[in-house]
Design a protein around this motif. Structure first.
Motif, PDB file in Angstrom:
ATOM      1  N   ARG A 167       0.820  -1.218   0.000  1.00 27.19           N
ATOM      2  CA  ARG A 167       0.000   0.000   0.000  1.00 27.19           C
ATOM      3  C   ARG A 167       0.851   1.265   0.000  1.00 27.19           C
ATOM      4  O   ARG A 167       0.479   2.276  -0.607  1.00 27.19           O
ATOM      5  CB  ARG A 167      -0.922   0.005   1.218  1.00 27.19           C
ATOM      6  CG  ARG A 167      -2.123  -0.943   1.090  1.00 27.19           C
ATOM      7  CD  ARG A 167      -2.947  -0.941   2.367  1.00 27.19           C
ATOM      8  NE  ARG A 167      -4.201  -1.676   2.194  1.00 27.19           N
ATOM      9  CZ  ARG A 167      -5.087  -1.878   3.169  1.00 27.19           C
ATOM     10  NH1 ARG A 167      -4.839  -1.396   4.390  1.00 27.19           N
ATOM     11  NH2 ARG A 167      -6.205  -2.545   2.945  1.00 27.19           N
ATOM     12  N   GLU A 168       1.993   1.214   0.683  1.00 24.69           N
ATOM     13  CA  GLU A 168       2.804   2.420   0.817  1.00 24.69           C
ATOM     14  C   GLU A 168       3.870   2.577  -0.257  1.00 24.69           C
ATOM     15  O   GLU A 168       4.346   3.693  -0.484  1.00 24.69           O
ATOM     16  CB  GLU A 168       3.460   2.440   2.206  1.00 24.69           C
ATOM     17  CG  GLU A 168       2.456   2.539   3.345  1.00 24.69           C
ATOM     18  CD  GLU A 168       3.099   2.871   4.678  1.00 24.69           C
ATOM     19  OE1 GLU A 168       4.294   3.264   4.675  1.00 24.69           O
ATOM     20  OE2 GLU A 168       2.422   2.753   5.715  1.00 24.69           O
ATOM     21  N   LYS A 169       4.254   1.491  -0.922  1.00 20.99           N
ATOM     22  CA  LYS A 169       5.387   1.580  -1.848  1.00 20.99           C
ATOM     23  C   LYS A 169       5.070   1.254  -3.301  1.00 20.99           C
ATOM     24  O   LYS A 169       5.784   1.711  -4.199  1.00 20.99           O
ATOM     25  CB  LYS A 169       6.522   0.665  -1.371  1.00 20.99           C
ATOM     26  CG  LYS A 169       7.308   1.193  -0.187  1.00 20.99           C
ATOM     27  CD  LYS A 169       8.606   0.415   0.000  1.00 20.99           C
ATOM     28  CE  LYS A 169       9.518   1.099   1.012  1.00 20.99           C
ATOM     29  NZ  LYS A 169      10.830   0.423   1.123  1.00 20.99           N
ATOM     30  N   PHE A 170       4.067   0.448  -3.553  1.00 16.71           N
ATOM     31  CA  PHE A 170       3.897  -0.083  -4.907  1.00 16.71           C
ATOM     32  C   PHE A 170       3.532   0.982  -5.936  1.00 16.71           C
ATOM     33  O   PHE A 170       3.926   0.883  -7.110  1.00 16.71           O
ATOM     34  CB  PHE A 170       2.867  -1.213  -4.907  1.00 16.71           C
ATOM     35  CG  PHE A 170       3.508  -2.571  -4.719  1.00 16.71           C
ATOM     36  CD1 PHE A 170       4.698  -2.712  -4.023  1.00 16.71           C
ATOM     37  CD2 PHE A 170       2.940  -3.715  -5.261  1.00 16.71           C
ATOM     38  CE1 PHE A 170       5.302  -3.949  -3.860  1.00 16.71           C
ATOM     39  CE2 PHE A 170       3.534  -4.963  -5.104  1.00 16.71           C
ATOM     40  CZ  PHE A 170       4.724  -5.076  -4.395  1.00 16.71           C
ATOM     41  N   GLN A 171       2.793   1.995  -5.577  1.00 12.05           N
ATOM     42  CA  GLN A 171       2.445   3.034  -6.553  1.00 12.05           C
ATOM     43  C   GLN A 171       3.695   3.760  -7.028  1.00 12.05           C
ATOM     44  O   GLN A 171       3.884   3.973  -8.233  1.00 12.05           O
ATOM     45  CB  GLN A 171       1.458   4.037  -5.917  1.00 12.05           C
ATOM     46  CG  GLN A 171       0.068   3.477  -5.675  1.00 12.05           C
ATOM     47  CD  GLN A 171      -0.676   3.154  -6.964  1.00 12.05           C
ATOM     48  OE1 GLN A 171      -0.270   3.544  -8.068  1.00 12.05           O
ATOM     49  NE2 GLN A 171      -1.771   2.401  -6.834  1.00 12.05           N
ATOM     50  N   SER A 172       4.579   4.116  -6.087  1.00 10.98           N
ATOM     51  CA  SER A 172       5.800   4.839  -6.460  1.00 10.98           C
ATOM     52  C   SER A 172       6.770   3.964  -7.240  1.00 10.98           C
ATOM     53  O   SER A 172       7.612   4.475  -7.992  1.00 10.98           O
ATOM     54  CB  SER A 172       6.493   5.381  -5.206  1.00 10.98           C
ATOM     55  OG  SER A 172       6.879   4.313  -4.346  1.00 10.98           O
ATOM     56  N   GLY A 177       1.573  -0.480  -9.088  1.00  8.71           N
ATOM     57  CA  GLY A 177       0.212  -0.269  -8.606  1.00  8.71           C
ATOM     58  C   GLY A 177      -0.768  -1.302  -9.125  1.00  8.71           C
ATOM     59  O   GLY A 177      -1.726  -1.670  -8.426  1.00  8.71           O
ATOM     60  N   ASN A 178      -0.547  -1.803 -10.328  1.00 11.82           N
ATOM     61  CA  ASN A 178      -1.465  -2.802 -10.892  1.00 11.82           C
ATOM     62  C   ASN A 178      -1.474  -4.090 -10.072  1.00 11.82           C
ATOM     63  O   ASN A 178      -2.515  -4.745  -9.938  1.00 11.82           O
ATOM     64  CB  ASN A 178      -1.086  -3.112 -12.347  1.00 11.82           C
ATOM     65  CG  ASN A 178      -1.383  -1.952 -13.277  1.00 11.82           C
ATOM     66  OD1 ASN A 178      -2.209  -1.090 -12.954  1.00 11.82           O
ATOM     67  ND2 ASN A 178      -0.718  -1.922 -14.419  1.00 11.82           N
ATOM     68  N   LEU A 200      -1.006  -4.318  -6.888  1.00 12.29           N
ATOM     69  CA  LEU A 200      -1.805  -4.072  -5.685  1.00 12.29           C
ATOM     70  C   LEU A 200      -3.274  -4.352  -5.952  1.00 12.29           C
ATOM     71  O   LEU A 200      -4.004  -4.814  -5.058  1.00 12.29           O
ATOM     72  CB  LEU A 200      -1.614  -2.620  -5.230  1.00 12.29           C
ATOM     73  CG  LEU A 200      -2.350  -2.182  -3.963  1.00 12.29           C
ATOM     74  CD1 LEU A 200      -1.881  -2.984  -2.766  1.00 12.29           C
ATOM     75  CD2 LEU A 200      -2.155  -0.687  -3.713  1.00 12.29           C
ATOM     76  N   GLU A 201      -3.700  -4.130  -7.183  1.00  6.73           N
ATOM     77  CA  GLU A 201      -5.111  -4.323  -7.539  1.00  6.73           C
ATOM     78  C   GLU A 201      -5.429  -5.749  -7.978  1.00  6.73           C
ATOM     79  O   GLU A 201      -6.605  -6.092  -8.125  1.00  6.73           O
ATOM     80  CB  GLU A 201      -5.495  -3.355  -8.670  1.00  6.73           C
ATOM     81  CG  GLU A 201      -5.290  -1.883  -8.345  1.00  6.73           C
ATOM     82  CD  GLU A 201      -6.136  -1.438  -7.152  1.00  6.73           C
ATOM     83  OE1 GLU A 201      -7.249  -1.987  -6.981  1.00  6.73           O
ATOM     84  OE2 GLU A 201      -5.683  -0.552  -6.407  1.00  6.73           O
ATOM     85  N   LYS A 240      -5.430  -6.877  -1.032  1.00  6.56           N
ATOM     86  CA  LYS A 240      -5.708  -5.487  -0.706  1.00  6.56           C
ATOM     87  C   LYS A 240      -6.981  -5.338   0.121  1.00  6.56           C
ATOM     88  O   LYS A 240      -7.060  -4.490   1.018  1.00  6.56           O
ATOM     89  CB  LYS A 240      -5.827  -4.693  -2.010  1.00  6.56           C
ATOM     90  CG  LYS A 240      -6.319  -3.268  -1.847  1.00  6.56           C
ATOM     91  CD  LYS A 240      -6.563  -2.639  -3.202  1.00  6.56           C
ATOM     92  CE  LYS A 240      -7.215  -1.265  -3.032  1.00  6.56           C
ATOM     93  NZ  LYS A 240      -7.550  -0.657  -4.346  1.00  6.56           N
ATOM     94  N   CYS A 260       5.881  -9.527  -9.329  1.00  6.73           N
ATOM     95  CA  CYS A 260       6.596  -8.259  -9.465  1.00  6.73           C
ATOM     96  C   CYS A 260       7.651  -8.333 -10.570  1.00  6.73           C
ATOM     97  O   CYS A 260       7.811  -7.388 -11.357  1.00  6.73           O
ATOM     98  CB  CYS A 260       7.263  -7.885  -8.144  1.00  6.73           C
ATOM     99  SG  CYS A 260       6.110  -7.366  -6.855  1.00  6.73           S
TER     100      CYS A 260
END
Length: 738
Positions: free
Chosen positions: A238-243, A247-248, A250-251, A266, A292
């Motif tokens: 939640r805290e790192k994957f977008q950066s 992000g995909n 995570l979904e 999630k 990943c």
């Protein structure tokens, strides 16, 4: 009290019953000094053959009968090491100790000093407890095999430290090989390549810590890490994957829940993440790494490993970990807590140590009462688990003991596995660890040497009962065959000493047959493996769990793949490579199968059964004391086996008659301790003149005083006065039941 492998039963034990006291029974049953010096022979197809001679070659012997063999083996080990120093490694290097140095007075004085102090040490050691002797009945150790001693001595000169491969290139590899052998013995999957690993059929892994205490604490540590790992993974995502441009994932990243459904990590609740199926939870990191790397090839194991670790309880501490998840716990209406671990009331004290060291707290390590057989009360366990489910208290694990320290009891693993399945259907699961430090090696009884494979409990029972039925068709024992073929032949049973063995109880075999379903197992070579200290053993059903214990990324080491470091993942630091060498050689010589260690432990089982029969029937009406075994005779045997019958058909019977007596052998097999430890309580009686009878002492205080005096007379825990001077005939131990 345990039973060592040197219990020898005379072929003829008929004695006059006139004036036979209880202590006469002890003396005659122990038969101390009546060691099997005669050749044990039988006639098979007209040829004279020895019966189990190899077991006599596995040990030095109570009277050092194999002294010449030991000296020869040790001399060979020394010669090999001397050759290595002289000729293998830069043989042209100059000598340091030359004739000139040897001739110096200071050198000669130093040699005299070594010899003198060695004699002083030896004299002091001669007052040690003689665990090799059958008179020693008080501790979970006994003699060690010749192979393990010689292997230890051979490696000792090389002084290898199994902390890392650069300090133990050979002995560390021996440790890996031993661990694989033990994994195979208990039924875990052994692979040559990690590519053979699947979550459904995981590849095992193990190592040899310094002892069972370290193994138990490490297993608890691993289970604690595992319990909260999914929460740490989700927090990191939640805290790192977008950066990171992930992000995909995570979904889309999902896990398989207890119900068999795929759930998006999630969106999962805290309770669902605390109760992921054990192997699914262990492999969750590898599954995430794979996704990943498919999305972004530059994501390395090391980077993702460090990223997750930054959010774990082990990294930030329990207080900050739970504080960071307070909102998520609020969603399910419970306070963050570390959960519970369940053990039996007869657990080893290492579990109390582990609860303290890991910060779990002793009150969170809940003790479950034991039944009359000193096994965990599964009904009470079920009730305690119900409370955890109702209050949403996470359950980290349950310890299943295979051989309690005081009573040798084996918990009902089969029922506890069923209990876990039942709770999993309702959304709660937990880690199961077998504390088999004492009883783990009995798994060798279920390994068929001919096929090099484990056999089922039914197959083991069928092998035992094959041929039983009516007396005309029943397969006769070796003793009966001998008498049929040659009553006056080369074997005179009445004058022959022989080693006997008994099958394990149906209860124990049932538990051994399903031990491969446990998540981890402690079993110690320096206990029922007959090896010198320190040599513990810890096996994981799913070897990937070791990654939770790594203090750095798994590949940052001086070894990889088949040469992967071991102590990178465990608690131990330095430990002697000689211990692994001793275990390795003992395994090679004896074998982890039914005609190796299995045979040896079944011989000990017979001996323990005879001792149990002795203690159970020791008391006579005229004796001023009473003896109560810690494990009672089973209800199905009580009515048919009064003390008089036990004495007549077991203690007073000729060996041949006992072997042919299916009912007596069944009594030995199914009664008494599960794993050799005979535990008993003694009370004194006083004569009531008015009633004309003996009456038991009813004062607990006075009984304790009596037992303290009895124990002081039968124990040796200090150096002086000497044990021989004190005249200790039988060495016992004491225990306290809570």
């Amino acid at each position: 009290m345990d039973v060592n492998p040197f219990f020898i039963r005379r072929a003829s034990q008929r004695r006059s019953k006139r004036n036979l006291t209880s202590w006469d029974m002890i003396r005659n049953t122990l038969m101390v000094g009546q060691i099997a010096t005669d050749r044990v022979e039988t006639v098979v197809d007209g040829d004279t053959q020895e019966i189990w001679p190899k077991t006599a070659a596995w040990f030095l012997g109570p009277k050092a009968e194999n002294e010449a063999l030991l000296k020869e083996l040790v001399a060979t080990a020394i010669d090999q090491h001397v050759e290595f120093r002289r000729f293998k490694y830069f043989p042209l290097d100059p000598n340091y100790v030359n004739d000139g140095i040897i001739a110096e007075t200071s050198f000669q004085e130093a040699v005299k000093k070594i010899k003198k102090e060695l004699l002083n040490l030896s004299k002091r050691l001669n007052n040690s407890v003689p665990f090799f002797n059958f008179r020693s009945q008080g501790h979970m150790l006994w003699d060690t095999t010749l192979a393990s001693n010689v292997g230890y001595i051979a490696a000792l000169f090389y002084n290898q430290n199994n902390v890392a491969s650069m300090a133990s290139g050979v002995t560390l590899q021996l440790e890996r090989e031993v661990a694989k052998e033990l994994c195979g013995m208990v039924g875990y999957k052994v692979v040559e390549s990690e590519l053979e690993h699947t979550t459904q059929h995981p590849a095992s892994w193990g190592h040899l810590p310094n002892g069972g205490t370290v193994g138990n604490i490490e297993a608890m540590w691993a289970a604690r890490c595992l319990k909260f790992n999914a929460l740490a993974i989700r927090k990191m995502m939640r805290e790192k994957f977008q950066s990171l441009g992930l992000g995909n994932i995570l979904e889309t990243f999902m896990f398989e829940s207890l119900s068999g459904k795929d759930i998006l990590l999630k969106n999962a609740t805290v309770w669902e993440l605390l109760n992921i199926p054990v192997d699914e939870a262990i492999d969750l990191f590898d599954k995430l790494l794979k996704e990943c790397q498919e999305a972004k090839k530059d994501i390395t194991f090391d980077y993702l490993f460090r990223s997750v670790k930054d959010f774990t309880m082990e990294e930030i501490g329990a207080w900050e970990f739970f504080d960071s998840l307070k909102d998520e716990y609020d969603e399910i209406g419970v306070r963050p807590n570390s959960g519970k671990w369940f053990v039996s009331g007869s657990r080893h004290y290492s579990w109390d140590k582990g609860a303290n060291i890991l910060g779990l707290g002793r009150r969170k390590m809940e003790k479950i009462s034991v039944d009359e057989n000193c096994r965990m009360d599964t009904k009470e366990l079920t009730k305690a688990l119900e409370e955890c489910l109702e209050k949403k208290i996470p359950v980290m694990g349950v310890t299943v003991v295979f051989g309690t320290t005081q009573e040798g009891a084996v918990d009902e693993l089969d029922k506890i596995l069923e209990i876990r399945e039942w709770f999993e259907a309702r959304g709660l699961t937990f880690y199961i660890h077998i504390d088999g430090a004492w009883g783990g090696y009995f798994a060798s009884c279920l390994v068929d040497e001919a096929n090099n494979a484990r056999i089922s409990a039914n197959t083991y029972t069928d092998k035992e009962s094959k041929g039983k039925g009516n007396s005309m068709n029943r397969k006769k024992s070796v003793g009966a065959q001998q008498r049929d073929r040659c009553n006056t032949g080369p074997l005179q049973r009445a004058n022959t000493n022989t080693f006997l063995d008994a099958k394990l109880s149906q209860h124990f075999i049932t538990q051994l047959s399903c031990m491969h379903k446990a998540n981890s197992i402690t079993l110690d070579p320096h206990k029922s493996g007959f090896c010198p200290y320190p040599a513990g053993g810890l096996l994981y059903r799913n070897g990937n769990i070791r990654k939770f214990l790594a203090q750095k990324a798994a590949y940052v080491s001086h070894g990889s793949g088949k040469n992967e470091e071991i102590n990178l993942f465990g608690i131990d630091g330095s430990k002697p490579g000689a211990a692994s060498a001793g275990v390795w050689l003992s395994h090679k010589v004896i074998g982890l199968h039914d005609t190796g260690y299995g045979l040896l432990l079944q011989q000990c089982t017979f001996s323990a059964g005879i001792m149990y029969a002795l203690w159970t029937s020791l008391e006579h009406e005229q004796d001023p004391f009473t003896v109560v075994p810690g494990i009672p005779v089973k209800e199905s045997f009580k009515s048919n086996w009064p003390n008089s019958r036990i004495r007549r058909e077991i203690l007073d019977a000729e060996t041949g008659s006992l072997l042919d007596n299916d009912f007596a052998m069944e009594f030995i097999k199914e009664n008494g301790p599960d794993t050799l430890i005979n535990c008993l309580s003694i009370n004194w009686r006083s004569w009531n003149r008015e009633k004309g009878m003996w009456e038991n002492n009813k004062s607990l205080k006075k009984q304790r005083e009596f037992l303290d005096k009895f124990y002081a007379r039968c124990s040796h825990s200090f150096e002086k006065p000497a044990m021989v001077d004190r005249g200790i005939q039988v060495i016992l131990n004491s225990t306290v039941w809570n």
